[in-house]
Write a protein that holds these residues in place. Structure first.
Motif, mmCIF file in Angstrom:
data_model
loop_
_atom_site.group_PDB
_atom_site.id
_atom_site.type_symbol
_atom_site.label_atom_id
_atom_site.label_comp_id
_atom_site.label_asym_id
_atom_site.label_seq_id
_atom_site.Cartn_x
_atom_site.Cartn_y
_atom_site.Cartn_z
ATOM 1 N N LEU A 144 0.816 -1.215 0.000
ATOM 2 C CA LEU A 144 0.000 0.000 0.000
ATOM 3 C C LEU A 144 0.851 1.267 0.000
ATOM 4 C CD1 LEU A 144 -2.739 1.434 0.192
ATOM 5 C CD2 LEU A 144 -2.664 1.093 2.676
ATOM 6 N N GLU A 196 0.424 4.717 -2.180
ATOM 7 C CA GLU A 196 0.215 6.009 -1.506
ATOM 8 C C GLU A 196 1.284 7.026 -1.913
ATOM 9 O OE1 GLU A 196 -2.058 4.599 2.590
ATOM 10 O OE2 GLU A 196 0.136 4.635 2.555
ATOM 11 N N VAL A 228 0.221 8.506 -5.174
ATOM 12 C CA VAL A 228 -0.867 9.462 -4.972
ATOM 13 C C VAL A 228 -0.295 10.808 -4.525
ATOM 14 C CG1 VAL A 228 -2.852 10.028 -3.510
ATOM 15 C CG2 VAL A 228 -2.650 7.754 -4.512
ATOM 16 N N SER A 244 -6.755 8.193 -5.218
ATOM 17 C CA SER A 244 -6.579 7.475 -3.952
ATOM 18 C C SER A 244 -5.799 6.179 -4.173
ATOM 19 C CB SER A 244 -7.941 7.160 -3.318
ATOM 20 O OG SER A 244 -8.692 6.298 -4.165
ATOM 21 N N ALA A 245 -5.409 5.552 -3.045
ATOM 22 C CA ALA A 245 -4.622 4.320 -3.077
ATOM 23 C C ALA A 245 -5.287 3.264 -2.200
ATOM 24 C CB ALA A 245 -3.208 4.584 -2.575
ATOM 25 N N CYS A 246 -5.035 1.982 -2.522
ATOM 26 C CA CYS A 246 -5.558 0.886 -1.701
ATOM 27 C C CYS A 246 -4.760 -0.376 -2.018
ATOM 28 C CB CYS A 246 -7.045 0.660 -1.965
ATOM 29 S SG CYS A 246 -7.414 0.091 -3.631
#
Length: 274
Positions: free
Chosen positions: A156, A160, A163, A176-178
């Motif tokens: 993750l 991130e 992003v 966004s990030a996931c």
């Protein structure tokens, strides 16, 4: 008068389609281009580049594993190369300074919008992976104005970081990030920027990311449907596209950077599919 020298540099390089692509561009446009492939030693990339330009070379394409080194070697970088952190196109300016560019993102967007008629504006896009391939294409994708762009990655923190890096280019796009497992709703477009397909592997995605209106795009290409694209079609995706068009389009953008001429790509893509 002899043709101008160009080449693609990588390791390994024997599989590269770039010499065929650029020779087709040259014959189509009447440009005097002699394009070859060079396998650089893993510990000898900078020497290979220096030797190529010392013997009068005009421009280089750079592929795995040297794109980051090409970026670091340059005296000057275009804005798109600067943000990508990698370069796939090198040339010397009038003063002999080495300039780095990155045409990968433009190649991807051109393939999606010009060859496949897809608009990215207002779309919900899921991008898989957070390595160099993804970093190189995020800027041009964001410039198309999608409503939402989610970067999913096994680690993750890497997603991130992208992003944060591209937040200033997001505009009105929700960025966004996931992790791979998190997305549980359908997307308009899913872009696989991992190399998992080449090993026959899949990111651990929920089938819920696919609906009957989902288009999937694998940046890898193969003679048959890639593992990722086949999985998506099995989940009901409406269209699956591989990365061959992106390969040709990024090459066309490099050709334009070097020669000031935009070759037509459709016939070249068709030739490579044969």
């Amino acid at each position: 008068m002899s043709d101008d020298l160009y080449a693609v540099v990588g390791n390994p390089i024997s599989h590269s389609k770039s010499p065929k692509i650029h020779s087709l561009f040259a014959s189509q446009t009447g440009e005097a281009v002699d394009y070859t492939a060079i396998q650089a030693p893993l510990d000898g990339f900078s020497e290979t580049v220096a030797e190529f330009f010392a013997r009068g070379g005009k421009g280089l394409n750079v592929t795995v594993p040297f794109k980051e080194q090409a970026w670091g070697l340059a005296d000057r970088r275009t804005a798109r190369a600067e943000k990508a952190g990698a370069a796939n196109t090198l040339y010397q300016d009038e003063g002999g300074k080495l300039v780095a560019d990155n045409t990968d993102g433009q190649g991807l967007v051109s393939d999606l919008t010009d060859n496949h008629g897809l608009s990215l504006a207002g779309k919900h896009i899921l991008v898989l992976g957070a390595g160099g391939a993804v970093r190189g294409v995020l800027g041009p994708i964001l410039a198309q104005g999608p409503a939402r762009l989610v970067i999913a990655n096994r680690t993750l923190a890497r997603a991130e970081a992208l992003v944060a890096l591209f937040a200033d280019e997001a505009g009105t796009t929700e960025l966004s990030a996931c992790g791979f497992e998190q997305p549980a709703e359908p997307f308009d477009l899913i872009i696989n920027g991992t190399s998992a397909s080449l090993q026959g592997d899949l990111p651990p995605l929920a089938p819920a990311v696919i609906s009957a209106r989902t288009v999937v795009y694998d940046m890898m290409y193969a003679a048959t449907t890639t593992t990722f694209n086949q999985w998506a079609l099995d989940q009901g995706a409406c269209q699956a596209i591989d990365g061959l068009g992106m390969l040709v389009e990024q090459a066309a953008e490099s050709f334009k950077v070097w020669r000031g001429v935009s070759p037509a790509t459709a016939a070249v893509i068709d030739r490579l599919r044969e």
